[in-house]
Write a protein that holds these residues in place. Structure first.
Motif, PDB file in Angstrom:
ATOM      1  N   LYS A  13     -10.517   8.265  -3.853  1.00  0.00           N
ATOM      2  CA  LYS A  13     -11.502   7.325  -3.332  1.00  0.00           C
ATOM      3  C   LYS A  13     -11.535   6.129  -4.266  1.00  0.00           C
ATOM      4  CE  LYS A  13     -16.314   6.896  -1.796  1.00  0.00           C
ATOM      5  NZ  LYS A  13     -17.616   7.597  -1.627  1.00  0.00           N
ATOM      6  N   THR A  14     -11.351   4.935  -3.716  1.00  0.00           N
ATOM      7  CA  THR A  14     -11.302   3.753  -4.562  1.00  0.00           C
ATOM      8  C   THR A  14     -12.399   2.765  -4.212  1.00  0.00           C
ATOM      9  OG1 THR A  14      -9.924   2.251  -3.223  1.00  0.00           O
ATOM     10  CG2 THR A  14      -8.779   3.977  -4.495  1.00  0.00           C
ATOM     11  N   ALA A  15     -12.802   2.004  -5.223  1.00  0.00           N
ATOM     12  CA  ALA A  15     -13.538   0.768  -4.979  1.00  0.00           C
ATOM     13  C   ALA A  15     -12.472  -0.271  -4.627  1.00  0.00           C
ATOM     14  CB  ALA A  15     -14.332   0.379  -6.224  1.00  0.00           C
ATOM     15  N   VAL A  16     -12.802  -1.535  -4.663  1.00  0.00           N
ATOM     16  CA  VAL A  16     -11.849  -2.561  -4.234  1.00  0.00           C
ATOM     17  C   VAL A  16     -10.703  -2.676  -5.239  1.00  0.00           C
ATOM     18  CG1 VAL A  16     -11.519  -4.971  -3.664  1.00  0.00           C
ATOM     19  CG2 VAL A  16     -13.637  -3.817  -3.005  1.00  0.00           C
ATOM     20  N   ILE A  17      -9.491  -2.385  -4.767  1.00  0.00           N
ATOM     21  CA  ILE A  17      -8.289  -2.538  -5.573  1.00  0.00           C
ATOM     22  C   ILE A  17      -7.582  -3.822  -5.134  1.00  0.00           C
ATOM     23  CG2 ILE A  17      -6.111  -1.518  -6.292  1.00  0.00           C
ATOM     24  CD1 ILE A  17      -8.519   0.118  -7.122  1.00  0.00           C
ATOM     25  N   THR A  18      -7.469  -4.776  -6.035  1.00  0.00           N
ATOM     26  CA  THR A  18      -6.790  -6.032  -5.727  1.00  0.00           C
ATOM     27  C   THR A  18      -5.336  -5.904  -6.140  1.00  0.00           C
ATOM     28  OG1 THR A  18      -8.846  -7.258  -6.118  1.00  0.00           O
ATOM     29  CG2 THR A  18      -6.787  -8.525  -6.080  1.00  0.00           C
ATOM     30  N   ALA A  19      -4.466  -5.805  -5.139  1.00  0.00           N
ATOM     31  CA  ALA A  19      -3.032  -5.623  -5.403  1.00  0.00           C
ATOM     32  C   ALA A  19      -2.240  -6.440  -4.384  1.00  0.00           C
ATOM     33  CB  ALA A  19      -2.671  -4.143  -5.330  1.00  0.00           C
ATOM     34  N   ASP A  20      -2.564  -7.725  -4.297  1.00  0.00           N
ATOM     35  CA  ASP A  20      -2.024  -8.583  -3.240  1.00  0.00           C
ATOM     36  C   ASP A  20      -0.502  -8.585  -3.174  1.00  0.00           C
ATOM     37  OD1 ASP A  20      -4.614  -9.198  -2.682  1.00  0.00           O
ATOM     38  OD2 ASP A  20      -4.606 -11.170  -3.614  1.00  0.00           O
ATOM     39  N   ALA A  21       0.152  -8.510  -4.328  1.00  0.00           N
ATOM     40  CA  ALA A  21       1.615  -8.586  -4.350  1.00  0.00           C
ATOM     41  C   ALA A  21       2.262  -7.252  -4.665  1.00  0.00           C
ATOM     42  CB  ALA A  21       2.062  -9.626  -5.378  1.00  0.00           C
ATOM     43  N   ALA A  22       1.482  -6.183  -4.679  1.00  0.00           N
ATOM     44  CA  ALA A  22       1.982  -4.881  -5.135  1.00  0.00           C
ATOM     45  C   ALA A  22       2.426  -3.988  -3.989  1.00  0.00           C
ATOM     46  CB  ALA A  22       0.905  -4.167  -5.958  1.00  0.00           C
ATOM     47  N   ALA A  23       3.303  -3.045  -4.328  1.00  0.00           N
ATOM     48  CA  ALA A  23       3.694  -1.980  -3.413  1.00  0.00           C
ATOM     49  C   ALA A  23       2.806  -0.774  -3.689  1.00  0.00           C
ATOM     50  CB  ALA A  23       5.155  -1.621  -3.609  1.00  0.00           C
ATOM     51  N   THR A  37      -7.334  -4.621 -10.767  1.00  0.00           N
ATOM     52  CA  THR A  37      -6.351  -5.597 -10.307  1.00  0.00           C
ATOM     53  C   THR A  37      -4.983  -5.146 -10.779  1.00  0.00           C
ATOM     54  OG1 THR A  37      -7.946  -7.421 -10.393  1.00  0.00           O
ATOM     55  CG2 THR A  37      -5.616  -8.010 -10.360  1.00  0.00           C
ATOM     56  N   VAL A  38      -4.065  -4.939  -9.823  1.00  0.00           N
ATOM     57  CA  VAL A  38      -2.743  -4.390 -10.130  1.00  0.00           C
ATOM     58  C   VAL A  38      -1.680  -5.358  -9.629  1.00  0.00           C
ATOM     59  CG1 VAL A  38      -1.224  -2.407  -9.874  1.00  0.00           C
ATOM     60  CG2 VAL A  38      -3.701  -2.074  -9.836  1.00  0.00           C
ATOM     61  N   ARG A  39      -0.710  -5.671 -10.495  1.00  0.00           N
ATOM     62  CA  ARG A  39       0.290  -6.674 -10.131  1.00  0.00           C
ATOM     63  C   ARG A  39       1.468  -6.114  -9.347  1.00  0.00           C
ATOM     64  NH1 ARG A  39      -0.242  -8.265 -15.526  1.00  0.00           N
ATOM     65  NH2 ARG A  39       1.893  -7.591 -15.967  1.00  0.00           N
ATOM     66  N   ASP A  40       2.056  -4.995  -9.817  1.00  0.00           N
ATOM     67  CA  ASP A  40       3.339  -4.561  -9.264  1.00  0.00           C
ATOM     68  C   ASP A  40       3.273  -3.320  -8.378  1.00  0.00           C
ATOM     69  OD1 ASP A  40       4.501  -6.664 -10.597  1.00  0.00           O
ATOM     70  OD2 ASP A  40       5.164  -5.447 -12.308  1.00  0.00           O
ATOM     71  N   ALA A  41       2.580  -2.264  -8.831  1.00  0.00           N
ATOM     72  CA  ALA A  41       2.643  -1.015  -8.068  1.00  0.00           C
ATOM     73  C   ALA A  41       1.421  -0.150  -8.328  1.00  0.00           C
ATOM     74  CB  ALA A  41       3.911  -0.237  -8.425  1.00  0.00           C
ATOM     75  N   PHE A  42       1.005   0.573  -7.262  1.00  0.00           N
ATOM     76  CA  PHE A  42      -0.069   1.567  -7.346  1.00  0.00           C
ATOM     77  C   PHE A  42       0.390   2.774  -6.557  1.00  0.00           C
ATOM     78  CE2 PHE A  42      -3.750   3.920  -6.100  1.00  0.00           C
ATOM     79  CZ  PHE A  42      -4.733   3.690  -7.046  1.00  0.00           C
ATOM     80  N   VAL A  45      -8.441  -5.474 -19.364  1.00  0.00           N
ATOM     81  CA  VAL A  45      -7.360  -4.556 -19.000  1.00  0.00           C
ATOM     82  C   VAL A  45      -7.418  -4.219 -17.518  1.00  0.00           C
ATOM     83  CG1 VAL A  45      -6.380  -2.264 -19.385  1.00  0.00           C
ATOM     84  CG2 VAL A  45      -7.259  -3.586 -21.320  1.00  0.00           C
ATOM     85  N   ALA A  46      -8.616  -3.895 -17.027  1.00  0.00           N
ATOM     86  CA  ALA A  46      -8.779  -3.499 -15.628  1.00  0.00           C
ATOM     87  C   ALA A  46      -8.382  -4.613 -14.668  1.00  0.00           C
ATOM     88  CB  ALA A  46     -10.224  -3.091 -15.368  1.00  0.00           C
ATOM     89  N   GLU A  47      -8.455  -5.851 -15.124  1.00  0.00           N
ATOM     90  CA  GLU A  47      -8.130  -6.990 -14.266  1.00  0.00           C
ATOM     91  C   GLU A  47      -6.699  -7.476 -14.460  1.00  0.00           C
ATOM     92  OE1 GLU A  47     -11.112  -9.847 -15.226  1.00  0.00           O
ATOM     93  OE2 GLU A  47     -12.714  -8.771 -14.182  1.00  0.00           O
ATOM     94  N   ASN A  48      -5.907  -6.752 -15.233  1.00  0.00           N
ATOM     95  CA  ASN A  48      -4.548  -7.228 -15.517  1.00  0.00           C
ATOM     96  C   ASN A  48      -3.596  -6.058 -15.730  1.00  0.00           C
ATOM     97  OD1 ASN A  48      -2.551  -9.192 -15.985  1.00  0.00           O
ATOM     98  ND2 ASN A  48      -2.871  -9.077 -18.202  1.00  0.00           N
ATOM     99  N   LEU A  49      -3.586  -5.123 -14.770  1.00  0.00           N
ATOM    100  CA  LEU A  49      -2.707  -3.960 -14.860  1.00  0.00           C
ATOM    101  C   LEU A  49      -1.385  -4.237 -14.160  1.00  0.00           C
ATOM    102  CD1 LEU A  49      -5.345  -1.205 -14.050  1.00  0.00           C
ATOM    103  CD2 LEU A  49      -4.254  -1.585 -16.273  1.00  0.00           C
ATOM    104  N   THR A  50      -0.302  -3.765 -14.761  1.00  0.00           N
ATOM    105  CA  THR A  50       1.014  -3.922 -14.137  1.00  0.00           C
ATOM    106  C   THR A  50       1.263  -2.824 -13.109  1.00  0.00           C
ATOM    107  OG1 THR A  50       1.905  -4.930 -16.156  1.00  0.00           O
ATOM    108  CG2 THR A  50       3.496  -4.062 -14.560  1.00  0.00           C
ATOM    109  N   GLU A  51       0.924  -1.593 -13.475  1.00  0.00           N
ATOM    110  CA  GLU A  51       1.221  -0.455 -12.608  1.00  0.00           C
ATOM    111  C   GLU A  51       0.210   0.655 -12.853  1.00  0.00           C
ATOM    112  OE1 GLU A  51       4.986   2.582 -11.630  1.00  0.00           O
ATOM    113  OE2 GLU A  51       5.152   1.009 -13.156  1.00  0.00           O
TER     114      GLU A  51
END
Length: 208
Positions: free
Chosen positions: A93-103, A78-83, A56-62
């Motif tokens: 405070k975040t650890a590494v958030i992977t959201a390459d294509a997200a707003a 890992t977030v696909r669309d929005a954070f 789940v943590a590696e495949n979140l939409t928003e």
């Protein structure tokens, strides 16, 4: 592999007004059962921990985080669309958030924001809260507005950018080599990331 939510009541707390957790067509929502206690003189302190399975943590939409004064600590996602994060005085405070294509949208009045990760576009705003952003990729666009809050950007050495820094009394500092043209700052032969930072007295620091 289930989502687990653990709630811990603080020294002045009680078990009334528990958090409500619902699954709305695949969207996990966590909210206060009764928001009236939030205006109490001494509201109960609570610590909420949400455990997500790796799948789940590696495949979140928003991801949306809303807070008045509560702080958020977010592990790697890992977030696909929005954070998005919005608070009055609460910190993020975040650890590494992977959201390459997200707003990504980050806003606070006086809270501090420490972001570590990637994104396609980021919009940020604060009144007096500091914003410390470590960029793991070369994003398309970054737009930050503060009054007195300082902004610190940690960029990869390969990140080219075009910077429009508008300020009344803030200072621009950093260890990276910047060139100027037509009132703008830039690095690299290509435009790269389009960055706009607007402050009244907040300073801007750019580092690698």
């Amino acid at each position: 592999d289930t989502i687990t939510v653990a709630e811990k009541v603080g020294y002045n707390g009680y078990n009334a007004h528990p958090m409500v957790v619902t699954d709305d067509n695949g969207a996990l929502r966590i909210r206060c059962a009764d928001e009236t206690w939030m205006s109490a003189i001494d509201p109960p302190e609570k610590e909420l921990t949400v455990y997500l399975p790796h799948a789940v943590a590696e495949n979140l939409t928003e991801v949306r985080l809303l807070s008045m004064s509560a702080d958020f600590e977010v592990d790697a996602l890992t977030v696909r669309d929005a954070f998005s994060f919005s608070s009055t005085s609460g910190d993020l405070k975040t650890a590494v958030i992977t959201a390459d294509a997200a707003a990504v949208e980050l806003s606070t009045v006086s809270g501090e924001i420490e972001w570590d990760g990637s994104f396609a576009q980021l919009t940020g705003g604060s009144t007096s809260g500091e914003m410390d952003l470590a960029l793991r990729n070369s994003p398309q666009k970054l737009d930050i507005v503060t009054v007195s809050g300082d902004v610190e950007l940690k960029l990869r050495s390969s990140t080219n950018f075009w910077l429009d820094y508008n300020t009344v009394s803030g200072d621009l500092e950093g260890e990276t080599d910047l060139q100027q043209r037509d009132g703008h700052y830039y690095r690299g032969l290509t435009m790269g990331c389009e960055m706009t930072v607007t402050t009244t007295s907040g300073g801007l620091t750019i580092e690698e």
